[in-house]
Scaffold this motif. Structure first.
Motif, PDB file in Angstrom:
ATOM      1  N   MET A   1       0.979  -1.106   0.087  1.00 58.42           N
ATOM      2  CA  MET A   1       0.063   0.018   0.016  1.00 58.42           C
ATOM      3  C   MET A   1       1.018   1.120   0.021  1.00 58.42           C
ATOM      4  SD  MET A   1      -3.272  -0.455   2.306  1.00 58.42           S
ATOM      5  CE  MET A   1      -4.258   1.094   1.496  1.00 58.42           C
ATOM      6  N   GLY A   2       0.707   2.367  -0.725  1.00 63.22           N
ATOM      7  CA  GLY A   2       1.412   3.404  -0.691  1.00 63.22           C
ATOM      8  C   GLY A   2       0.658   4.743  -0.945  1.00 63.22           C
ATOM      9  N   LEU A   3       1.580   5.917  -1.269  1.00 65.69           N
ATOM     10  CA  LEU A   3       0.975   7.082  -1.492  1.00 65.69           C
ATOM     11  C   LEU A   3       1.588   7.580  -2.830  1.00 65.69           C
ATOM     12  CD1 LEU A   3       1.554   9.069   1.777  1.00 65.69           C
ATOM     13  CD2 LEU A   3      -0.576   8.211   0.785  1.00 65.69           C
ATOM     14  N   HIS A   4       0.497   8.148  -3.571  1.00 63.09           N
ATOM     15  CA  HIS A   4       0.998   8.410  -5.089  1.00 63.09           C
ATOM     16  C   HIS A   4       0.699  10.132  -5.323  1.00 63.09           C
ATOM     17  CE1 HIS A   4       1.743   6.428  -9.239  1.00 63.09           C
ATOM     18  NE2 HIS A   4       1.400   7.759  -9.698  1.00 63.09           N
ATOM     19  N   TYR A   5       1.693  10.757  -5.622  1.00 67.04           N
ATOM     20  CA  TYR A   5       1.377  12.280  -5.399  1.00 67.04           C
ATOM     21  C   TYR A   5       1.986  13.273  -6.796  1.00 67.04           C
ATOM     22  CZ  TYR A   5       1.281  17.051  -3.627  1.00 67.04           C
ATOM     23  OH  TYR A   5       0.641  18.338  -3.693  1.00 67.04           O
ATOM     24  N   PRO A   6       0.883  13.647  -7.358  1.00 69.09           N
ATOM     25  CA  PRO A   6       1.516  14.379  -8.821  1.00 69.09           C
ATOM     26  C   PRO A   6       2.376  15.329  -8.432  1.00 69.09           C
ATOM     27  CG  PRO A   6      -0.724  15.044  -8.288  1.00 69.09           C
ATOM     28  CD  PRO A   6      -0.521  13.755  -7.066  1.00 69.09           C
ATOM     29  N   ILE A   7       3.443  15.802  -9.139  1.00 73.79           N
ATOM     30  CA  ILE A   7       4.267  16.855  -8.881  1.00 73.79           C
ATOM     31  C   ILE A   7       4.205  17.614 -10.465  1.00 73.79           C
ATOM     32  CG2 ILE A   7       6.120  15.804  -7.409  1.00 73.79           C
ATOM     33  CD1 ILE A   7       7.535  14.860  -9.875  1.00 73.79           C
ATOM     34  N   THR A   8       3.462  17.147 -11.383  1.00 71.73           N
ATOM     35  CA  THR A   8       3.360  18.113 -12.679  1.00 71.73           C
ATOM     36  C   THR A   8       2.147  17.123 -13.294  1.00 71.73           C
ATOM     37  OG1 THR A   8       4.608  16.529 -14.315  1.00 71.73           O
ATOM     38  CG2 THR A   8       5.927  18.504 -13.034  1.00 71.73           C
ATOM     39  N   ASP A   9       1.619  17.763 -14.334  1.00 72.77           N
ATOM     40  CA  ASP A   9       0.508  17.217 -15.240  1.00 72.77           C
ATOM     41  C   ASP A   9       0.950  15.829 -15.769  1.00 72.77           C
ATOM     42  OD1 ASP A   9      -1.093  19.256 -14.809  1.00 72.77           O
ATOM     43  OD2 ASP A   9      -0.529  20.337 -16.689  1.00 72.77           O
ATOM     44  N   TYR A  10       2.096  15.381 -15.807  1.00 67.97           N
ATOM     45  CA  TYR A  10       2.614  14.176 -16.643  1.00 67.97           C
ATOM     46  C   TYR A  10       3.675  13.357 -15.586  1.00 67.97           C
ATOM     47  CZ  TYR A  10       6.552  17.067 -17.539  1.00 67.97           C
ATOM     48  OH  TYR A  10       7.880  17.866 -17.379  1.00 67.97           O
ATOM     49  N   ALA A  11       3.754  13.873 -14.496  1.00 69.30           N
ATOM     50  CA  ALA A  11       4.509  12.945 -13.455  1.00 69.30           C
ATOM     51  C   ALA A  11       4.391  13.009 -12.123  1.00 69.30           C
ATOM     52  CB  ALA A  11       5.905  13.696 -13.720  1.00 69.30           C
TER      53      ALA A  11
ATOM     54  N   SER B   1       8.730  -5.044   3.127  1.00 70.07           N
ATOM     55  CA  SER B   1       9.414  -4.318   1.967  1.00 70.07           C
ATOM     56  C   SER B   1       9.087  -3.199   1.786  1.00 70.07           C
ATOM     57  CB  SER B   1       9.073  -5.122   0.461  1.00 70.07           C
ATOM     58  OG  SER B   1       9.326  -6.605   0.506  1.00 70.07           O
ATOM     59  N   TRP B   2       9.785  -2.250   0.961  1.00 75.03           N
ATOM     60  CA  TRP B   2       9.287  -1.086   0.719  1.00 75.03           C
ATOM     61  C   TRP B   2      10.087  -0.527  -0.367  1.00 75.03           C
ATOM     62  CZ3 TRP B   2      13.611   2.183   0.268  1.00 75.03           C
ATOM     63  CH2 TRP B   2      14.879   1.715   1.165  1.00 75.03           C
ATOM     64  N   LEU B   3       9.484   0.644  -1.201  1.00 76.47           N
ATOM     65  CA  LEU B   3      10.019   1.090  -2.258  1.00 76.47           C
ATOM     66  C   LEU B   3       9.642   2.588  -2.616  1.00 76.47           C
ATOM     67  CD1 LEU B   3       8.110   1.157  -4.994  1.00 76.47           C
ATOM     68  CD2 LEU B   3       8.714  -1.394  -5.071  1.00 76.47           C
ATOM     69  N   ALA B   4      10.256   3.401  -3.289  1.00 76.56           N
ATOM     70  CA  ALA B   4       9.890   4.894  -3.798  1.00 76.56           C
ATOM     71  C   ALA B   4      10.274   4.893  -5.342  1.00 76.56           C
ATOM     72  CB  ALA B   4      10.624   5.684  -2.926  1.00 76.56           C
ATOM     73  N   GLY B   5       9.685   5.628  -5.986  1.00 78.11           N
ATOM     74  CA  GLY B   5       9.619   5.813  -7.294  1.00 78.11           C
ATOM     75  C   GLY B   5       9.150   7.202  -7.944  1.00 78.11           C
ATOM     76  N   VAL B   6       9.419   7.095  -9.275  1.00 78.27           N
ATOM     77  CA  VAL B   6       8.865   8.495 -10.027  1.00 78.27           C
ATOM     78  C   VAL B   6       8.231   7.830 -11.255  1.00 78.27           C
ATOM     79  CG1 VAL B   6      10.804   8.916 -10.985  1.00 78.27           C
ATOM     80  CG2 VAL B   6       9.268  10.699 -10.943  1.00 78.27           C
ATOM     81  N   ASP B   7       7.140   8.558 -11.951  1.00 72.86           N
ATOM     82  CA  ASP B   7       6.777   7.879 -13.149  1.00 72.86           C
ATOM     83  C   ASP B   7       6.348   9.123 -14.014  1.00 72.86           C
ATOM     84  OD1 ASP B   7       3.823   8.863 -12.518  1.00 72.86           O
ATOM     85  OD2 ASP B   7       3.472   7.060 -11.557  1.00 72.86           O
ATOM     86  N   PHE B   8       6.497   8.830 -15.332  1.00 72.29           N
ATOM     87  CA  PHE B   8       6.248   9.744 -16.420  1.00 72.29           C
ATOM     88  C   PHE B   8       5.261   9.185 -17.425  1.00 72.29           C
ATOM     89  CE2 PHE B   8      10.405  10.421 -14.919  1.00 72.29           C
ATOM     90  CZ  PHE B   8      10.509  11.679 -14.188  1.00 72.29           C
ATOM     91  N   GLU B   9       4.348  10.034 -17.703  1.00 68.54           N
ATOM     92  CA  GLU B   9       3.168   9.706 -18.665  1.00 68.54           C
ATOM     93  C   GLU B   9       3.669   9.991 -19.955  1.00 68.54           C
ATOM     94  OE1 GLU B   9      -1.448   9.948 -19.372  1.00 68.54           O
ATOM     95  OE2 GLU B   9      -0.548  11.602 -18.412  1.00 68.54           O
ATOM     96  N   VAL B  10       4.021   8.851 -20.723  1.00 68.48           N
ATOM     97  CA  VAL B  10       4.640   8.936 -22.136  1.00 68.48           C
ATOM     98  C   VAL B  10       3.642   8.783 -23.408  1.00 68.48           C
ATOM     99  CG1 VAL B  10       7.098   8.151 -21.338  1.00 68.48           C
ATOM    100  CG2 VAL B  10       5.418   6.403 -21.925  1.00 68.48           C
ATOM    101  N   LEU B  11       2.855   8.336 -22.853  1.00 62.91           N
ATOM    102  CA  LEU B  11       1.453   8.112 -23.778  1.00 62.91           C
ATOM    103  C   LEU B  11       0.195   8.180 -22.903  1.00 62.91           C
ATOM    104  CD1 LEU B  11       2.679   5.059 -26.154  1.00 62.91           C
ATOM    105  CD2 LEU B  11       2.532   7.324 -26.809  1.00 62.91           C
TER     106      LEU B  11
END
Length: 201
Positions: A105-115, A158-168
């Motif tokens: 379970m985790g938190l997902h936070y937008p930093i721009t319109d695409y990331a 377990s734990w992890l952190a990451g970043v995602d970018f909307e490419v399509l």
């Protein structure tokens, strides 16, 4: 590549190809979306051995299936299989991760319109094997307790952190890292570093 890994990778590719390809309306709230992803994962095994605390790298594939509970919180399961074993320097030890299954379970936070940035924690079940040819050699002495089932403790936090970018549209390129498991028997840690694609629908 072992048979478990081959079966895992082929079933993962089938699951991704069966995901809906139709683009969702722009005003669909995140809380109504689910997602699937396919990642290539590097596994870094740390603190291997009683004396020299060696590091070694292996590789795995990871299938991610999850959903957004609201605009900020998500839950997911991950299924992974190793396809490249880790050879530990300083001896003849080889570490193989046959498969792992994680729940987060985790938190997902937008930093721009695409990331977005995200962080999550949960539990992982791991099945693997440590092989040690020439175990009687003196240079292998510190690895003898690890030989056999690896890890000794098959469940870990377990734990992890990451970043995602909307490419399509609804398709995200993912970069992430964190701890997959800690073996209480040998005090070895295995960290996961992944990249790949996630599709939301």
């Amino acid at each position: 590549m072992n048979k478990v890994a081959l079966r895992f990778l082929s079933s993962s590719l089938m699951a991704i190809s069966l995901a809906p390809l139709a683009a969702q309306a722009q005003d669909t709230p995140r809380s109504d979306k689910h997602y699937v992803g396919l990642l290539v994962t590097a596994l870094e095994h740390r603190s291997i051995g009683e004396r020299t605390k060696e590091d070694a790298w292996g590789q795995a594939g990871t299938l991610v299936i999850g959903g957004h509970l609201n605009d900020l919180i998500h839950a997911e399961i991950r299924l992974g299989g190793g396809f490249n074993d880790a050879d530990v320097s300083g001896g003849d030890l080889t570490l193989a991760v046959d498969y792992f299954a994680s729940w987060y379970m985790g938190l997902h936070y937008p930093i721009t319109d695409y990331a977005n940035v995200y962080a999550q924690a949960g539990f992982t079940h791991v099945k693997g094997e440590a092989t040690l040819p020439n175990r009687e050699e003196s240079y292998n002495a510190q690895f003898r307790d690890i030989e056999g089932d690896y890890p000794d403790s098959s469940f870990s936090i377990s734990w992890l952190a990451g970043v995602d970018f909307e490419v399509l549209s609804n398709t995200f390129l993912v970069f992430e890292g964190g701890r997959l498991f800690k073996d209480t028997g040998s005090s070895a840690n295995t960290f996961q570093f992944s990249t790949g694609l996630r599709y939301e629908f």
